[in-house]
Write a protein that holds these residues in place. Sequence first.
Motif, PDB file in Angstrom:
ATOM      1  N   ASN A 128       0.906  -1.168   0.000  1.00 47.28           N
ATOM      2  CA  ASN A 128       0.000   0.000   0.000  1.00 47.28           C
ATOM      3  C   ASN A 128       0.931   1.201   0.000  1.00 47.28           C
ATOM      4  O   ASN A 128       1.679   1.380   0.962  1.00 47.28           O
ATOM      5  CB  ASN A 128      -0.847  -0.083   1.271  1.00 47.28           C
TER       6      ASN A 128
ATOM      7  N   ASN B 221      -6.789  10.748  -0.589  1.00 48.87           N
ATOM      8  CA  ASN B 221      -6.943   9.730  -1.632  1.00 48.87           C
ATOM      9  C   ASN B 221      -6.508  10.308  -2.973  1.00 48.87           C
ATOM     10  O   ASN B 221      -6.395  11.530  -3.120  1.00 48.87           O
ATOM     11  CB  ASN B 221      -8.406   9.266  -1.681  1.00 48.87           C
TER      12      ASN B 221
ATOM     13  N   ARG C 284     -12.012   2.831  -1.012  1.00 43.00           N
ATOM     14  CA  ARG C 284     -12.748   4.036  -1.423  1.00 43.00           C
ATOM     15  C   ARG C 284     -11.773   4.974  -2.132  1.00 43.00           C
ATOM     16  O   ARG C 284     -10.699   5.254  -1.618  1.00 43.00           O
ATOM     17  CB  ARG C 284     -13.345   4.703  -0.182  1.00 43.00           C
TER      18      ARG C 284
ATOM     19  N   SER D 219      -6.664  -0.248   7.699  1.00 43.46           N
ATOM     20  CA  SER D 219      -7.952  -0.064   8.393  1.00 43.46           C
ATOM     21  C   SER D 219      -8.941  -1.145   7.946  1.00 43.46           C
ATOM     22  O   SER D 219      -9.787  -1.580   8.737  1.00 43.46           O
ATOM     23  CB  SER D 219      -8.513   1.332   8.114  1.00 43.46           C
TER      24      SER D 219
END
Length: 276
Positions: A13, A66, A211, A221
């Motif tokens: 990530n 994001n 998202r 998370s």
Amino acid sequence: MLLKFTKMHGIGNDFVVIDGVTQRLQLKPRDIMKIADRRLGVGCDQVLLAEPPGRPDVDFFYRIYNPDGSEAEQCGNGARCFARFVRQRRLTQKRVIRVETLSGISELRIVDRHQVEVDMGQPTLDPGSIPLHRPQREQEYWLNVQGEELSIGAVSMGNPHAVLRVTDTDTCRIEQLGPLIEHHVDFPHRCNVGFMQIVERNEIRLRVHERSAGETLACGSGACAAVVYGRLRGWLDEQVTVQLPGGKLHIAWPGEGHTVRMTGPTAVVFEGSIRL
Ligand SMILES: N[C@H](CCC[C@H](N)C(=O)O)C(=O)O
């Protein structure tokens, strides 16, 4: 403006991490979108910004963006990289670092040269606070997705998560269902969507459609939300190894009234600067 950054990842990530403490910055959504763009910019799943604290009992404000420029309330893998970053840049000498995010306080603990433990706070299960349009809290929720009734869990770790149990993450329909659930009308702030396979009571496999970012190699998370849902359904024990496509995380949750603790690795890839 020439902006310095550090490229990092937490089990795949990946993040562009920026020091907004020694340099006063005003990043606009278009700046974030350029930084995150994998062709026109640096490329990352999220942009993380370290800012001076806004209150006396924390060390930093930890801001999360994001790739579409939207701001997120929490980022677990990012929190581990954030801890490594602020120490490496000598913004702090502490081994336990308290950060404020849009959703509250997280405590980051440097375990050793590679591992960082994050206290992710308590999960939020009240649908109105996730938010999920449902009148009351249920063990599972039924979501109508293009005529198909899907059983999901719904948990907030500061950011909203839907979790589906699947028999095999390799064949789960993440490409089709991820975006449909992310944008489902019942999730007014949209949501991250986890697909969880129970391997043992202390081990799961997980893929996450994030998202605003799509499927990532890992979601911290999301790993926490999946373990919370699995424990509440009676499928999982207190300590769980979460196998994600990019690597594994260790999640511990004693149960309601307790915080979720996530432990995992961090990596620095390169340092650079980008012209905005
Ligand atoms: N896309 C997420 C933010 C990043 C979460 C993820 N990278 C993590 O490690 O928790 C959201 O909009 O809520």
